[in-house]
Scaffold this active site. Structure first.
Site, PDB file in Angstrom:
ATOM      1  N   LYS A 276      -5.649  11.348 -20.039  1.00  0.00           N
ATOM      2  CA  LYS A 276      -5.745  10.133 -20.846  1.00  0.00           C
ATOM      3  C   LYS A 276      -5.655  10.521 -22.327  1.00  0.00           C
ATOM      4  O   LYS A 276      -6.318  11.448 -22.778  1.00  0.00           O
ATOM      5  CB  LYS A 276      -7.061   9.416 -20.569  1.00  0.00           C
ATOM      6  CG  LYS A 276      -7.148   8.850 -19.163  1.00  0.00           C
ATOM      7  CD  LYS A 276      -8.457   8.116 -18.946  1.00  0.00           C
ATOM      8  CE  LYS A 276      -8.577   7.619 -17.515  1.00  0.00           C
ATOM      9  NZ  LYS A 276      -7.608   6.571 -17.175  1.00  0.00           N
ATOM     10  N   ARG A 352      -7.825   5.610  -6.024  1.00  0.00           N
ATOM     11  CA  ARG A 352      -7.294   5.184  -4.730  1.00  0.00           C
ATOM     12  C   ARG A 352      -7.282   6.339  -3.726  1.00  0.00           C
ATOM     13  O   ARG A 352      -7.339   6.108  -2.514  1.00  0.00           O
ATOM     14  CB  ARG A 352      -5.903   4.583  -4.911  1.00  0.00           C
ATOM     15  CG  ARG A 352      -4.844   5.554  -5.400  1.00  0.00           C
ATOM     16  CD  ARG A 352      -3.618   4.844  -5.948  1.00  0.00           C
ATOM     17  NE  ARG A 352      -3.913   4.169  -7.210  1.00  0.00           N
ATOM     18  CZ  ARG A 352      -3.047   3.414  -7.876  1.00  0.00           C
ATOM     19  NH1 ARG A 352      -1.828   3.229  -7.389  1.00  0.00           N
ATOM     20  NH2 ARG A 352      -3.384   2.851  -9.016  1.00  0.00           N
TER      21      ARG A 352
END
Length: 500
Positions: A276, A352
């Protein structure tokens, strides 16, 4: 903080101050003088009320407050709260008004607080619950990590005026639900050097010990034995060992309904090698375990409420997503516990992967329904903003029940499409699937990815709460910071399901 209902005949000539004695009274007023319920304000201020309101430019707009100190009077403080137009007033507006009023009253040093709102057309028990939750949650203040705390004075008794004693049934679950929300807020707000996979396991143990629940914590070796390659792949870059948490509430009465709650438990998400960057809020990635906080908060509440006939399994696959010499690479292929192979084309789509193995495990419990909560995609935040969570489910009945529960708990959900044709965006040339699809429809392809790890035909719902777990400023019942979103929805859904 004690809550009670006190019936008051709004049309009786007897003054309110002869029926209720307290130091601070809140009166809700509609804009333009509409509606009933101005009696207590007129009683305390007299015929000069309208002139006083005009001089103070109080128009009873939504959220507007006006305080009148009455030294030596009873009550000593009168707080007027604007409710806006009557046509726009309902349970949600009542929550907002009660929370704002509570903060104003606490700032005025209220000890015995009375709330007088126009409640015509509202179901009494629901109104009582909405006001009580709003007051308690609106006064929440987390000062754990400050070297010097600010002293606070909170009311020890709150009286909901104009509600018959029968409305007190709505207060039955308020304390437990609010305790669950507060737990979730504390977990999400804690910095990542405090909220670790181990600390989440410890919190689950504390709930189990306090309320007699069952707890199983799978260590890395246990997860390896179950083939949880997707979860362990995310965890392998961190020095902190992963924890797979399985907490179970089981009714003392014969179980007629078994459900599983799955919460994403990334205690810090660096993005991995897809790091990020500036503007991506890496400093806020402590809240990437908001789903796990919600399901643990719901577990704490349900453990106290103890609904009959219900069995609730809470699953959290907790770890960090970190960069190291042992971290997963973009391009790696992982094998989940159901045998599906996953090409990693983005290490920042890690939640996920942890949920994939958690959902396979959940299906093995043979439940009647599974609900997962996750701060999963920025795409959902772009689509729905910070006040509405996305809901994906192939089951109309489960989706409708969750939306109804969200409305009852004051948490907004919006059902989104599970468009099967978008699944082609997850196609991989080297594995069964990739972990991300194209940018358009990113929250939909994320939900479709998760669906591949749920037994076909099993009622399942996915809630993307990425925008709702954190607020940069106080909003209604929520303080600035962690909101505890999801707990009230889950508790309302579980209790309603147990009663059905």
């Amino acid at each position: 903080m004690e809550f009670r209902c006190l019936a008051v005949d709004r049309n009786a000539p007897r003054p309110l101050t002869e029926i209720w004695t307290g130091d601070t009274l809140v009166v809700g007023l509609f804009a333009g003088g509409a509606g009933a319920g101005r009696g207590p304000a007129e009683e305390l201020v007299g015929e000069a009320l309208e002139g006083w309101l005009q001089r103070r430019r109080f128009e009873a707009k939504t959220g507007q407050t006006l305080t009148l100190e009455r030294p030596g009077g009873s009550p000593a403080t009168l707080i007027l709260v604007g409710l806006g137009e009557p046509a726009e007033f309902g349970l949600e507006a009542l929550r907002q008004a009660a929370a704002g009023a509570a903060r104003t009253a606490a700032g005025a040093g209220a000890e015995e607080l009375g709330l007088w709102f126009p409640l015509e057309g509202l179901e009494p028990a629901a109104a009582a619950a909405a006001m009580a939750e709003a007051v308690r949650l609106g006064l929440y203040d987390d000062q754990r990590f400050k070297s010097e705390t600010e002293p606070r004075s909170l009311p020890h008794q709150v009286t909901l005026l104009g509600l018959a004693e029968s409305a007190a049934a709505g207060l039955a679950h308020v304390a437990a639900t609010c305790s669950g929300v507060e737990l979730a807020r504390r977990l999400v707000a804690a910095p990542p050097n405090k909220a670790t996979p181990q600390s989440l396991a410890d919190e689950a143990a504390a709930i189990a010990d306090a309320f007699g629940l069952e707890l199983k914590v799978l260590e890395r070796a246990d997860c390896e034995a179950l083939g949880m390659g997707a979860f362990l792949g995310v965890a392998q870059g961190s020095d902190l060992p992963p924890k797979f948490i399985h907490l179970t509430y089981r009714s003392a009465e014969p179980v007629t309904r078994r459900v599983v709650l799955v919460g994403k438990g990334l205690t810090f998400d660096s993005g991995g090698y897809n790091l990020k960057t500036a503007g991506s809020q890496i400093e806020m990635m402590k809240y990437d375990m908001g789903g796990s906080a919600a399901v643990l908060g719901a577990a704490r509440a349900i453990a106290e409420i103890r609904p009959a006939g219900l069995e609730v399994h809470v699953i959290v696959a907790s770890c960090e997503n970190m960069i190291s010499g042992g971290a997963i690479h973009p391009g790696d292929v992982l094998t989940a516990s159901n045998g599906k192979t996953i090409e990693i084309n983005n290490t920042d789509a890690e939640g996920r992967l942890t949920l994939a193995d958690a959902l396979v495990y959940a299906c093995g419990l043979e439940p009647d329904a599974i609900v997962d909560l996750a701060t999963l995609t920025g795409a959902c935040v772009i689509a729905l903003g910070e006040e509405i969570a996305g809901l994906w489910s192939p089951s109309d009945g489960l989706a409708e029940a969750l939306i109804t529960a969200g409305t009852a708990g004051g948490e907004a959900l919006w059902r989104m499409p599970l468009r099967g044709s978008y699944r082609k965006g997850l196609k991989s040339h080297v594995a069964d699937m990739k972990n991300t699809g194209p940018r358009p429809g990113g929250s939909i392809t994320a939900a479709l990815f998760l669906q591949d790890f749920v037994t076909r035909g099993l009622p399942w719902a996915h809630l993307d709460i990425a925008g709702t777990v954190w607020s940069d400023k106080a909003r209604g019942l929520d303080p600035a910071g962690a909101t505890g979103f999801g707990v009230r929805t889950l508790v309302a859904w579980l209790v309603a399901g147990a009663a059905a």
